[in-house]
Design a protein around this motif. Structure first.
Motif, PDB file in Angstrom:
ATOM      1  N   GLU A   1      52.209-110.763 -24.163  1.00 25.35           N
ATOM      2  CA  GLU A   1      51.059-111.072 -25.012  1.00 25.35           C
ATOM      3  C   GLU A   1      51.376-110.905 -26.493  1.00 25.35           C
ATOM      4  OE1 GLU A   1      48.555-112.518 -23.910  1.00 25.35           O
ATOM      5  OE2 GLU A   1      47.980-111.837 -21.924  1.00 25.35           O
TER       6      GLU A   1
ATOM      7  N   ASN B   1      48.035-113.886 -26.094  1.00 26.24           N
ATOM      8  CA  ASN B   1      46.720-113.727 -26.713  1.00 26.24           C
ATOM      9  C   ASN B   1      46.812-113.750 -28.236  1.00 26.24           C
ATOM     10  OD1 ASN B   1      45.252-113.580 -24.399  1.00 26.24           O
ATOM     11  ND2 ASN B   1      45.177-111.350 -24.315  1.00 26.24           N
TER      12      ASN B   1
ATOM     13  N   LYS C   1      46.870-120.956 -20.779  1.00 33.02           N
ATOM     14  CA  LYS C   1      46.482-120.568 -22.127  1.00 33.02           C
ATOM     15  C   LYS C   1      47.167-121.493 -23.131  1.00 33.02           C
ATOM     16  CE  LYS C   1      46.987-116.036 -22.202  1.00 33.02           C
ATOM     17  NZ  LYS C   1      46.630-114.649 -22.478  1.00 33.02           N
TER      18      LYS C   1
END
Lengths: 341, 341
Positions: free
Chosen positions: B101, B127, B150
């Motif tokens: 992340e 993220n 994502k």
DNA sequence: CTCCCAATCGAAAACGTTTTCGAAATCAAC
DNA sequence: GTTGATTTCGAAAACGTTTTCGATTGGGAG
């Protein structure tokens, strides 16, 4: 659009390819001035050494292969994570293959990795693997090979494991200590060494406590894709066959969770009617109800250690030293939760 | 001990390297007789083409890179499995990297893969990723790049996703349909597109049902390593802030399971007091109690589709055709279980 | 000026393939 | 015996590095 090469840098600076190559690697026999020039131009041209050419010259790819029975698996994915982390630290890349617990796959994949000329191979054996010629092939080529978790004792190579027998002994002893009088065992497939060892640990604990070993209390499951279902089935079978069993040591958490689910559905109380100990400490085991007493198996650490050992051996090969094999045994721990008293 | 080369075969048969090379690949201009001779000798010598040399010549390595935020993750490991399976079918190998992340990691890893000259790259964004220069770098090199799960809408490349907005809408609608009057949302981190879309789906469902959207009912969690803990924390917080909430749509199952655990501990009844819908359909969700109503997200299939698309693009590059980008949207499904009425 | 040594660089081979281009050999046809 | 086509093969370049072995230069010492 074509990637820039040493040659182009050399031409632009009116120097030789040799000099460019050595300037970039800070050889002592290149003057500071040319080094600076070369490095600057390399930067502005965004030069990237052609890995293919480097590999061909140096005969190594800084890449290792990993063969694993199943990726969607809490323990194994932790191992993978550990391997990748350690590999990255040492500047290595990891190619992952999944054997799907199939010996044929495993064999093919070993050949693939050898064709690809990876610098080393990490493997955890498939349940079905009983012959090891594909592995001795690797070793015969002086290519580092490290086995972990599901190993073959016969094969002469480094291994990273836990003491399955001792851990299983501890698990079973815990059942005895918490008052179980008749303890069953759901074991894994027949071939894998860790399945055998866990069974032996279970058996030894029984005998040491003067409890009879009853083969009919040992249930086999393949522990493949549908471990959960196998756990349920075995639990149902057990309720049929042996109403007096009050404790089960189960080879792996996912099977144990299947069993718990079945017992819950049938209204069997855990741990009052039956105590359960699993193996591996999957995350899931801490959130189901009742939470599962289990043996914590350090997957991430196992991955790290396995790569570290492989790295050692790859260095040995590079230095033309003989490879020295090592067996590393990691610590496990009993995690007491609600499924035992 | 040295691996055998084309040259050695050629010398032993007193023919040229060229002929050996072509005989092995069944070129039509080699006689059957020599082909047979060459193939036989190659077999007995256990000849294996040197992948490094082949790569250098052909400028491709039959290897792709995969960057993923987290490996120990039910959804992602299913994606990985799908990718590897499809890659194997097409004769490709997969190098896996974990970004944890982290945007910085992701950037470094892209560079690593480019240095390694993989034939294509698959990625699910971290993220923290908000700038995309590292990705446009890849595209600028005409190197196939496929994003999945994502993604970043801005980046011009192929994508494989689900309709997060619609799925979230369905999930929220289900809460409404089963009688919830005041519905909270635990959303993921702020940046990821799927987190945004799920939030928007939640909001739209509220408005379409004439329920007020209350920002104070939206809780953020980073959904990193400790999603479970974040779920517990948010649940605790919610009980403090809003005693009237009777339904929660939670961004991802692991967080939902944390919340359920917290509610169970606090004696809050699910679904009587609070209904919960998760997202992803982790295996775990079917075994905790109460079992979790959730959105099934086809990880394995997503992995397969992602690789298929990457493969298409790699073929296009090979044929010197322009790469055509596609966006593939996979179906999701609401799985009703005990956590909703 | 000569000699020697250190500093700096380059030519070329090598890694093992693939591929281009053309040469040699075979054969049929006239 | 000449021609032309076909079959079968080989020489050599190319891919982009790394490395060995010298070559050149300059400077300092005598």
């Amino acid at each position: 659009m074509k990637p820039v090469t040493l040659k182009e840098i050399a031409e632009q600076l009116n120097i030789s390819v040799t000099t460019v190559s050595r300037a970039l690697k800070d050889y002592p026999d290149i003057s500071k001035k040319t080094k600076a020039l070369v490095k600057e131009l390399a930067l502005t041209l965004n030069y990237r050494p052609n890995a293919f050419a480097v590999n061909l010259r140096t005969k190594e790819s800084k890449t290792v292969g990993l063969i694993i029975p199943e990726i969607v698996h809490h323990f194994f994915s932790n191992v993978i994570k550990g391997i990748i982390a350690q590999a990255e630290e040492k500047g290595y890349l990891v190619i992952i293959l999944q054997s799907n617990e199939s010996y044929e796959m495993e064999k093919k994949q070993i050949q693939l990795l050898l064709s690809q000329r990876v610098d080393g191979i990490l493997i955890s054996l498939a349940n079905g693997t009983a012959d090891y010629n594909h592995l001795t092939d690797v070793i015969a080529q002086d290519k580092p090979l490290v086995m972990f978790d599901k190993i073959a004792k016969i094969v002469k190579c480094s291994k990273v494991i836990i003491d399955d027998r001792k851990a299983a002994y501890t698990a079973t002893q815990h059942l005895v200590d918490t008052g179980c009088k008749r303890i069953a065992h759901f074991r894994g497939a027949l071939l894998p060494q860790n399945s055998i060892d866990r069974f032996l640990g279970y058996k030894k604990a029984l005998l040491d406590n003067n409890m009879p070993y009853d083969p009919s209390l040992v249930y086999i499951c393949e522990c493949g894709d549908n471990s959960f279902e196998e756990g349920k089935m075995n639990a149902r079978q057990l309720l049929n066959d042996h109403k007096d069993v009050d404790g089960i040591f189960i080879n792996t958490d996912l099977v144990a969770i299947g069993a718990i689910t079945e017992f819950n559905e049938q209204g069997v109380k855990i741990p009052e009617d039956i105590s359960i100990v699993g193996f591996s400490n999957w995350f899931m085991s801490s959130v189901i109800s009742p939470t599962l007493t289990t043996i914590d198996q350090p997957g991430y650490q196992m991955g790290k250690e396995a790569f570290k050992q492989l790295y050692k051996e790859m260095q040995q090969v590079k230095n033309k030293e003989p490879i020295v094999f090592e067996s590393i045994v990691l610590k496990t721990e009993l995690v007491k939760r609600q499924s035992t008293k």
